[in-house]
Design a protein around this motif. Structure first.
Motif, PDB file in Angstrom:
ATOM      1  N   LYS A 162      64.652  17.967 111.889  1.00  0.00           N
ATOM      2  CA  LYS A 162      63.920  17.427 110.730  1.00  0.00           C
ATOM      3  C   LYS A 162      64.836  17.009 109.589  1.00  0.00           C
ATOM      4  CE  LYS A 162      59.801  20.187 111.443  1.00  0.00           C
ATOM      5  NZ  LYS A 162      59.503  21.576 111.123  1.00  0.00           N
ATOM      6  N   GLY A 163      66.118  17.267 109.716  1.00  0.00           N
ATOM      7  CA  GLY A 163      67.060  16.820 108.683  1.00  0.00           C
ATOM      8  C   GLY A 163      67.633  17.965 107.875  1.00  0.00           C
ATOM      9  N   SER A 164      68.567  17.586 106.980  1.00  0.00           N
ATOM     10  CA  SER A 164      69.346  18.626 106.327  1.00  0.00           C
ATOM     11  C   SER A 164      68.533  19.435 105.308  1.00  0.00           C
ATOM     12  CB  SER A 164      70.606  18.045 105.694  1.00  0.00           C
ATOM     13  OG  SER A 164      70.261  17.219 104.625  1.00  0.00           O
ATOM     14  N   ASP A 165      67.553  18.804 104.645  1.00  0.00           N
ATOM     15  CA  ASP A 165      66.779  19.580 103.666  1.00  0.00           C
ATOM     16  C   ASP A 165      65.996  20.705 104.354  1.00  0.00           C
ATOM     17  OD1 ASP A 165      67.732  18.229 101.574  1.00  0.00           O
ATOM     18  OD2 ASP A 165      65.916  17.033 101.178  1.00  0.00           O
ATOM     19  N   ALA A 166      65.419  20.341 105.492  1.00  0.00           N
ATOM     20  CA  ALA A 166      64.656  21.349 106.239  1.00  0.00           C
ATOM     21  C   ALA A 166      65.586  22.461 106.712  1.00  0.00           C
ATOM     22  CB  ALA A 166      63.956  20.707 107.426  1.00  0.00           C
ATOM     23  N   ALA A 167      66.793  22.073 107.151  1.00  0.00           N
ATOM     24  CA  ALA A 167      67.744  23.080 107.633  1.00  0.00           C
ATOM     25  C   ALA A 167      68.177  24.000 106.490  1.00  0.00           C
ATOM     26  CB  ALA A 167      68.951  22.396 108.259  1.00  0.00           C
ATOM     27  N   LEU A 168      68.433  23.405 105.316  1.00  0.00           N
ATOM     28  CA  LEU A 168      68.838  24.231 104.163  1.00  0.00           C
ATOM     29  C   LEU A 168      67.712  25.201 103.792  1.00  0.00           C
ATOM     30  CD1 LEU A 168      70.667  21.641 101.851  1.00  0.00           C
ATOM     31  CD2 LEU A 168      71.688  23.489 103.175  1.00  0.00           C
ATOM     32  N   ALA A 169      66.485  24.687 103.834  1.00  0.00           N
ATOM     33  CA  ALA A 169      65.347  25.550 103.494  1.00  0.00           C
ATOM     34  C   ALA A 169      65.241  26.688 104.512  1.00  0.00           C
ATOM     35  CB  ALA A 169      64.057  24.744 103.459  1.00  0.00           C
ATOM     36  N   TRP A 170      65.481  26.381 105.776  1.00  0.00           N
ATOM     37  CA  TRP A 170      65.404  27.425 106.804  1.00  0.00           C
ATOM     38  C   TRP A 170      66.462  28.498 106.555  1.00  0.00           C
ATOM     39  CZ3 TRP A 170      68.198  30.104 110.323  1.00  0.00           C
ATOM     40  CH2 TRP A 170      67.477  30.848 111.274  1.00  0.00           C
ATOM     41  N   ILE A 171      67.680  28.025 106.254  1.00  0.00           N
ATOM     42  CA  ILE A 171      68.770  28.984 105.991  1.00  0.00           C
ATOM     43  C   ILE A 171      68.390  29.883 104.820  1.00  0.00           C
ATOM     44  CG2 ILE A 171      71.145  29.189 105.131  1.00  0.00           C
ATOM     45  CD1 ILE A 171      71.804  26.691 106.788  1.00  0.00           C
ATOM     46  N   SER A 172      67.868  29.258 103.740  1.00  0.00           N
ATOM     47  CA  SER A 172      67.532  30.034 102.536  1.00  0.00           C
ATOM     48  C   SER A 172      66.485  31.094 102.840  1.00  0.00           C
ATOM     49  CB  SER A 172      66.977  29.119 101.448  1.00  0.00           C
ATOM     50  OG  SER A 172      67.865  28.071 101.230  1.00  0.00           O
ATOM     51  N   GLU A 173      65.522  30.731 103.673  1.00  0.00           N
ATOM     52  CA  GLU A 173      64.428  31.670 103.894  1.00  0.00           C
ATOM     53  C   GLU A 173      64.661  32.653 105.038  1.00  0.00           C
ATOM     54  OE1 GLU A 173      60.952  29.190 104.261  1.00  0.00           O
ATOM     55  OE2 GLU A 173      61.514  28.297 102.334  1.00  0.00           O
TER      56      GLU A 173
END
Ligand code: PHE
Length: 490
Positions: free
Chosen positions: A310-321
């Motif tokens: 889904k792209g880097s924003d989704a990946a960053l959000a996943w990492i954060s959560e």
């Protein structure tokens, strides 16, 4: 205790390193990255710096002033110091109430925090060992961690080594013990962190995919994200001000305790600022440049493929959560493993860094309790350090046996830190009187603090504190009410 006999810091550098060691802890390297990532990356940094200037720096000065003032009368704990300062406006009987509240809060927070903080340090020591020996290589790291936790002997072994060393350092006294230990440990701590940061940046894109690099993780923290801030203003402000208290060791009595070993005319203004600066360097520059950039650079290995697609924003959000930055015992080993043999070394260095950081904060808390026994109850230091050891042992038991304890206690602590910081200002600025506070701050000062800071301290800081106070209270209530159902004995 006789004033003549009271210990003093032997050197200025020793004092500053001890104070920096006090402030720099797991908060800088574990809690900070978790908070930044969980609060929109760059969105977090805006209220964070606001809280630093309007809350962190003024309360730090207030606590240094309190400490040196109490020290003049032979006290290094909050109860007597609050009493002495409140007397400026109140009758002794009423002043006594403030002394009781301050003393009780400081005691409750130190003991509660230590019940788990010492275990986290113990786990770090264990994981340093597990990294260098490659014990978790080729294993599921979450399973490995729960196996470790169920091995109570091993858990208490690393915990025990840590607490015995703390007891030895504190038992040797302030100038001969604490000061000597921090003079070795603090420079090493910075060296470890700098080596790790250089390594992290040299890694670049370790998986050969340019869109996933350590620089990208760095950008995540440092590009202001106004949209996120606007949408989650309350949550982010709360997290930022809570982090400022935690990382600067404010609202607990331990800054005051260290400052009580100053001479009556020793500088507090510049020294307080130096403590804040050293801590912030270790937090935003060093602490922000290890865990988060690593997680982003290795995203393709840790983020599920469908999220990654889904792209880097989704990946960053996943990492954060989901990645568990704050729980680096289970998360970061997954990354060290990716580095092969180098990961053993850097993993060990990372956990050793956590151990050093936590240890030098724990010394301050240990000394607080020892000073309480020594100065307020007349128990000899050598005996007092053992009494504290036993208290710690008893307090440490629930962490190992009760599920959910850590989360619960953390909510209480966040609230107590804010509450005591508010009392700091009420007692040492309002009741002690703003002019007296300002005069004390400038007694022997090596810098002139601009006048507007007086008003920030008198008016803005207490209003600002209301924010975390209210927020942490609601959090606490919801966690406490929801907790009993979740208790499970391991
Ligand atoms: N400031 C230390 C840290 O960042 C520890 C600490 C936290 C001490 C809260 C007192 C209060 O880990």
């Amino acid at each position: 205790m006789d004033m003549e006999q009271r210990e003093r810091w032997a050197t200025k550098i020793g004092l500053i390193l001890a104070m920096a060691g006090n402030a720099i802890g797991l908060g800088n390297f574990v809690r900070f990255p978790t908070q930044v990532a969980g609060n929109g990356g760059g969105a977090f940094m805006v209220p964070y710096f606001l809280a630093l200037f309007l809350l962190g720096i003024p309360v730090m000065w207030v606590e240094w002033v309190q400490g040196r003032y109490g020290g003049k009368y032979g006290h290094g704990t909050l109860g007597p110091t609050f009493y002495l300062m409140a007397r400026e406006s109140l009758k002794p009987r009423s002043a006594l109430w403030f002394g009781l509240i301050g003393g009780a809060l400081a005691f409750a927070t130190t003991t509660l925090l230590n019940s788990y903080y010492l275990h986290l340090i113990g786990w770090s020591a264990a994981y340093s060992w597990f990294s260098i020996t490659g014990a978790y290589y080729g294993k599921n790291t979450a399973q490995f961690f729960s196996q470790y936790l169920s091995n109570h002997g091993l858990v208490f072994l690393f915990w025990g080594i840590t607490v015995v060393l703390l007891g030895i350092a504190v038992g040797q006294g302030v100038s001969k013990g604490i000061e000597r230990w921090v003079k070795v440990m603090m420079p090493l701590l910075y060296v470890f962190a700098i080596i790790l940061v250089i390594y992290v940046f040299a890694l670049g894109s370790p998986l050969g995919q340019p869109q996933w690099s350590t620089i990208k993780g760095f950008e995540f923290i440092w590009s202001p994200n106004w949209g996120y801030l606007k949408d989650h203003l309350w949550k982010v402000m709360l997290a930022a001000s809570g982090q400022i208290f935690f990382t600067l060791s404010l609202g607990m009595g331990i800054i005051q305790n260290y400052a009580s070993y100053l001479g009556p005319k020793d500088d507090v203004a510049l020294s307080g600022l130096a403590t804040v600066s050293l801590n912030e360097f270790a937090e935003v520059v060093l602490g922000g440049s290890i865990a988060v950039p690593l997680a982003v650079a290795y995203a393709p290995k840790i983020v599920p493929p469908d999220v990654l697609a889904k792209g880097s924003d989704a990946a960053l959000a996943w990492i954060s959560e989901n990645f568990g930055l704050g729980f680096s015992y289970t998360s970061l080993p997954n990354i060290f493993v990716q580095m092969g043999t180098a990961g053993r070394f850097f993993g060990a260095l990372w956990f050793l860094l956590l151990w050093f950081a936590g240890f030098t904060s724990a010394i301050a808390m240990y000394n607080y309790l020892t000073a309480l026994l020594e100065e307020d109850l007349g128990i000899k230091r050598s005996v007092g350090t053992w009494v504290v050891f036993i208290i710690y042992f008893l307090l440490g038991i629930p962490v190992v046996y009760i599920n959910g304890y850590l989360d619960q206690v953390d909510a209480w602590i966040s609230f107590q830190l804010a509450l005591l910081a508010l009392f700091d200002i009420i007692v040492s600025v309002w009741l002690f009187k703003p002019d007296n506070f300002w005069r004390e701050l400038h007694e022997g000062a090596l810098i002139n603090v601009p006048e507007f800071y007086k008003w920030i301290t008198v008016i803005i800081a207490p209003i600002f504190i209301a924010l975390p106070l209210f927020g942490t209270f609601t959090d606490l209530v919801s966690k406490t009410l929801g907790w009993p159902a979740k208790i499970a004995i391991l």
